[in-house]
Design an enzyme around this catalytic site. Structure first.
Site, PDB file in Angstrom:
ATOM      1  N   SER A 241      47.814  29.416  22.241  1.00  0.00           N
ATOM      2  CA  SER A 241      46.704  30.133  21.616  1.00  0.00           C
ATOM      3  C   SER A 241      45.710  29.117  21.082  1.00  0.00           C
ATOM      4  CB  SER A 241      47.216  31.006  20.477  1.00  0.00           C
ATOM      5  OG  SER A 241      47.602  30.187  19.392  1.00  0.00           O
ATOM      6  N   LYS A 242      44.691  29.640  20.435  1.00  0.00           N
ATOM      7  CA  LYS A 242      43.622  28.778  19.915  1.00  0.00           C
ATOM      8  C   LYS A 242      44.166  27.653  19.046  1.00  0.00           C
ATOM      9  CE  LYS A 242      39.615  31.755  19.823  1.00  0.00           C
ATOM     10  NZ  LYS A 242      39.128  32.873  19.090  1.00  0.00           N
ATOM     11  N   ARG A 243      45.238  27.924  18.361  1.00  0.00           N
ATOM     12  CA  ARG A 243      45.817  26.916  17.472  1.00  0.00           C
ATOM     13  C   ARG A 243      46.174  25.634  18.217  1.00  0.00           C
ATOM     14  NH1 ARG A 243      50.567  27.640  16.059  1.00  0.00           N
ATOM     15  NH2 ARG A 243      50.996  29.457  17.355  1.00  0.00           N
ATOM     16  N   HIS A 244      46.425  25.755  19.516  1.00  0.00           N
ATOM     17  CA  HIS A 244      46.859  24.583  20.265  1.00  0.00           C
ATOM     18  C   HIS A 244      45.702  23.758  20.819  1.00  0.00           C
ATOM     19  CE1 HIS A 244      50.349  27.353  20.400  1.00  0.00           C
ATOM     20  NE2 HIS A 244      50.975  26.243  20.112  1.00  0.00           N
TER      21      HIS A 244
END
Ligand code: GLU
Length: 466
Positions: A241-244
């Protein structure tokens, strides 16, 4: 003939998982001499945007995934879906449902309270609705009448046999009250009409497949083969996800990645061909098979992607890289018309760069005079160097301006003054590049030109210890 499709919903950017699905579908069709379609599934009218559609089209172009048919847009096919719904209504495979949102919410609550799985209870199935008067002014949704008994099974092209009991599936909404179909109807009608006989998609759709199979059957349509590709996880084992970090495909060209690298990386992520790690799109097209798609999730590894990018950067032509670098230099105000030809500079640096961004940063020194950090001066300029550097500066005024002649001159000056070569070459590098490391300094001089080389040396002269 094998026909595959990529059918993204334009509700956000195209992420890596989507790109990999597209790549596999493309490769499968190409490998088998089939056809590959692009279909934009834009029936989620609240979340679909034109910008997302454009980002998908841009990403397909950038990745080089050409399609033979499409892009088709589902919102342009509403009449067709409605006609199919009429057919399902007429054959008793669908029925109108007038249940309000409140009613369905409270049904769900009650089921939860009883510890049951929430599901529609069939209250508007014709046999249950006998004598019921539809509430005035309410436009119904249309539900598919799912079979009550039996199982739905298919032999998944990636995961092997999968089965669901019909008892687990409820009567899903296929047409909303506003006449727009839901995903499960649109996808079936389109895969049927567009003759998509091999459906490859992310395994987040496994639960939809039995519902779709039931709709295909109700329509008397031939079933495609299904293959569900395991998802991509971040290094922490969570779904990517965006966190990565950068997960939008179009962030990668921005960050200086080449499409060859991303394709290579995505292809290898969840699929293998012996121990091949590096391959082109053309090789993927020749090699791709579903038997070697992993059944378990793949883990995203940005370091490996960077490594592949460095590899493909070395393979790219100087000309192409120059074209990628030029607008980036222009954006920071560097005029590449004044200075050495960009492709020759790029040639010198591409071996040592991992991305186009690094490459741009590295070659910038040819188009503006880089500041020399004081710490570098302190480290490189010494009394021992000052005399040979003075000698070098005057010799460089008349030497033939080729890397070989310049290199020989640096060597000769060092020898004549009884110092090791780095005592001359290192401070020279600092003066010309503002850095402690660079490609061969004679090559840099050759590209910079005599005037600029001498000007940079002169500019630093006041800092030499006497
Ligand atoms: N539109 C769906 C999605 O973006 C894909 C549907 C499919 O491939 O069947 O998740």
């Amino acid at each position: 003939m094998i026909r595959t499709r990529f059918a993204p919903s334009p509700t956000g950017y195209l992420h890596l998982g989507g790109a990999r699905t597209a790549l596999f579908s493309w490769a499968y069709a190409r490998r088998h001499g089939g056809r590959f379609l692009l279909r934009i599934e834009d029936t989620d009218t609240e979340r679909s945007t034109a910008a997302s559609t454009q980002a998908i089209l841009d990403a397909m172009t950038w990745l080089g995934l050409d399609y033979d048919e499409g892009p088709f847009f589902q919102m342009q096919r509403l009449d067709r879906y409605r006609a199919v719904v009429e057919q399902l209504l007429a054959s008793g495979h669908a029925y109108p449902c007038y249940a309000s949102k409140e009613e369905l919410d409270s049904l769900r609550e009650q089921q939860r309270a009883r510890g049951e799985k929430p599901r529609y209870d069939g209250r508007w199935r014709p046999e249950n609705a006998k004598g019921k008067v539809p509430p005035p002014g309410v436009k119904p949704v249309i539900r598919f009448r799912n079979p009550d008994d039996g199982v739905v099974e298919w032999d998944d092209l990636v995961k092997g046999p999968i089965r669901f009991a019909n008892a687990e599936l409820d009567d899903l909404v296929i047409l909303r009250a506003d006449g727009v179909p839901t995903y499960n109807l649109g996808v079936v009608v389109d895969d049927w009409d567009m003759d998509c006989n091999h459906v490859l998609r992310g395994d987040d759709h496994v639960n939809n497949t039995p519902r779709q199979i039931n709709i295909f059957r109700a329509l008397g349509a031939e079933l495609p083969r299904f293959g569900h590709i395991p998802m991509i996880l971040g290094a922490d084992g969570e779904r990517l996800s965006k966190r990565h970090g950068a997960v939008s495909v179009m962030q990668y060209p921005e960050d200086g990645y080449l499409p060859e690298a991303l394709n290579n990386y995505l292809a290898r992520l969840g699929w293998s061909h012996g121990d091949a790690e590096i391959f082109s799109l053309a090789q993927l097209r020749d090699w791709f098979d579903l038997a070697h798609v992993n059944r378990s999730p793949a883990q995203f590894d940005p370091v490996k992607l960077l490594w592949l990018n460095a590899h493909w950067l070395k393979q790219a032509s100087d000309d192409r890289l120059a074209q990628l670098v030029a607008p980036r230099l222009a954006a920071v105000g560097f005029d590449t018309a004044r200075g050495p030809a960009l492709d020759t500079v790029v040639a010198l640096y591409k071996e040592r760069s991992e991305t186009v961004v690094h490459l741009t940063e590295a070659v910038g020194i040819f188009y503006h005079r880089p500041p020399v950090p004081q710490a570098l001066r302190d480290a490189q300029y010494s009394r021992e160097s000052t005399v040979p550097l003075n000698a070098l500066a005057s010799r460089l005024q008349s030497v033939a301006w080729t890397a070989a002649d310049i290199g020989a001159t640096i060597k000769a000056v060092a020898a004549e003054h009884g110092v090791k070569m780095p005592k001359v070459a290192m401070p020279l590098r600092a003066m010309l590049t503002g850095q402690a490391q660079s490609p061969a300094i004679d090559a840099i001089c050759a590209l910079l030109g005599r005037d600029e080389t001498l000007a940079r040396i002169d500019a630093e002269r006041p800092h030499w210890p006497q």
